[in-house]
Design an enzyme around this catalytic site. Structure first.
Site, mmCIF file in Angstrom:
data_model
loop_
_atom_site.group_PDB
_atom_site.id
_atom_site.type_symbol
_atom_site.label_atom_id
_atom_site.label_comp_id
_atom_site.label_asym_id
_atom_site.label_seq_id
_atom_site.Cartn_x
_atom_site.Cartn_y
_atom_site.Cartn_z
ATOM 1 N N CYS A 1 -3.399 19.868 -7.932
ATOM 2 C CA CYS A 1 -3.620 20.495 -9.229
ATOM 3 C C CYS A 1 -2.809 19.777 -10.311
ATOM 4 C CB CYS A 1 -3.237 21.968 -9.186
ATOM 5 S SG CYS A 1 -4.422 23.004 -8.308
ATOM 6 N N HIS B 1 -2.145 24.463 -14.580
ATOM 7 C CA HIS B 1 -1.246 25.610 -14.598
ATOM 8 C C HIS B 1 0.142 25.249 -15.099
ATOM 9 C CE1 HIS B 1 0.963 24.402 -10.872
ATOM 10 N NE2 HIS B 1 -0.205 23.921 -10.483
#
Length: 418
Positions: free
Chosen positions: A302, A283
């Protein structure tokens, strides 16, 4: 004592590996195993000749045109690893050849190529050849029979390198810096498929982060939820007033926390979906200054990607979603899920030592402490203290074989000189 014949011999071994045609091949591909095996053999030869000399801490004070014994020691070390040609070794002046050699060394170790020796460069220079051998061995063990499909198009995230490559027809189309999991919240080694791109995403905060980060923040600052553009949602997505929650005694939240879309969202304004059992993904991030650091282990698992919109545009090639179309849609501020025309395989790998297509041997820090013979992990990474495998990797070097992060609203910035 390191004599010049020794330095010339070891440099010749490592410099020989660079006498190949430079290619834009990925660091992780069908040829990585064989190339890394070549690097292992070359470094074993260096080890058999006694390794390379350590350099004094005083080299961090050196600048171009500096002169003296510390420069001579630095030159010896750079020759020993093949970063400086033997014919450039005589003398004790920090000349242009030394600057370029230091830059080359820094690039091989994932550091900013400034041409002067900082703290991180000094640490890398004084890492023993035995440690480097262990890193190459660990990489080879991880590569053997991993079963990844090196498809026409794929993406690879190298966790220790905190970097991303988008590969098409065996060539790298996109390279990106990344921010990956810190040691207490490590990024997992996984294989998955990228299925869609989400614009202006919500972030549903994982319950582990609610407990570890959100609740402590609310105890210190009751306005944290509102300031962070978050909402508390209970049954049937009914919004809960943060002031109605007893944060001081809360241990098991009866609600979930959602951060609304926008430029301050912890996921930034774009998320790349890759369904997997570890619930990690790639992201954007509002904290783009973190990409300036050489040490980029700041997430909760992440992977935050620099230039993620370019990566998304590559993933969506063949559709109407050009780079400009993505920008225009993000500007609307509305959530939009865009499925890929065809899923793209993605691998998150743990490579700390490998040889690239250009012949240069790359090393990265073993950030999760997995490169011990008893602790080589091929699939699962545990926080802080990885659980060793039952089988112990033998000291014999491997023979040739065919190759078969949630966002963190309270990330701690790590800065370091190179």
């Amino acid at each position: 004592m390191f004599m010049r014949p020794f330095l010339a011999a070891t440099a010749a071994i490592l410099l020989a590996s660079t006498a190949v045609v430079r290619a834009n091949e990925p660091s992780y591909g069908p040829n990585t195993y064989d190339r890394t095996l070549q690097a292992l053999i070359a470094h074993e030869e260096v080890a058999n000749r006694g390794g390379w000399p350590k350099v004094p801490a005083g080299v961090t004070a050196l600048k171009p045109d500096s002169q003296g014994p510390d420069v001579a020691a630095l030159k010896q070390r750079l020759v020993a690893s093949g970063d400086l040609a033997a014919e450039d070794q005589p003398g004790d002046v920090y000349d242009a050849a030394v600057v370029e050699a230091v830059k080359r060394f820094q690039r091989r170790h994932g550091l900013s190529d400034l041409g002067t020796v900082g703290r991180l460069t000094l640490r890398a220079l004084n890492t023993s050849v035995e440690t480097r051998l262990n890193q190459l061995t660990a990489t080879l063990e991880r590569l053997k029979g991993n079963g990844f499909n090196f498809a026409h198009r794929y993406v690879v995230v190298n966790i220790p390198g905190a970097s991303v490559e988008a590969v098409e027809d065996g060539q790298v189309r996109e390279r990106h810096l990344a921010i990956v999991g810190r040691p207490d919240r490590p990024s997992p080694v996984i294989q998955a498929n990228i299925t869609s791109v989400n614009l202006n995403p919500y972030w549903t905060v994982p319950m582990s982060i609610v407990r570890a980060d959100i609740i402590p923040h609310m105890r210190k600052d009751p306005g944290f939820i509102a300031k962070s553009n978050m909402k508390l949602l209970g049954a049937e997505n009914k919004e809960i007033d943060p002031a109605s929650v007893n944060w001081a005694t809360l241990t098991n939240p009866y609600f979930y926390v959602r951060q609304e879309p926008g430029p301050t969202n912890s996921l930034g304004q774009l998320k790349i979906d890759m369904p997997n059992s570890d619930a990690v993904y790639m992201h954007d991030t509002p904290s783009k200054t973190l990409f300036r650091n050489d040490v980029r282990f700041n997430s909760s698992g992440c992977a935050r990607i620099e230039g993620v919109r370019d990566l998304a545009a590559w993933l969506l090639e063949g559709t109407e979603w050009t780079r400009q179309a993505i920008e225009d849609e993000i500007a609307k501020g509305e959530r939009k899920n865009i499925p890929l025309k065809k899923a793209v395989p993605v691998a998150w790998v743990y490579l700390t030592g490998w040889q690239g297509a250009d012949g240069q041997v790359q090393f990265r820090d073993d950030i999760y402490g997995l490169d011990t013979p008893q602790g080589i992990v091929t699939s699962t990474i545990q926080p802080r203290k990885p659980k060793p495998k039952a089988a112990v990797v033998p000291p014999v070097r491997p023979a040739a074989a065919p190759m078969a992060a949630a966002g963190n609203p309270a990330a701690v910035q790590t800065t370091a000189s190179n």
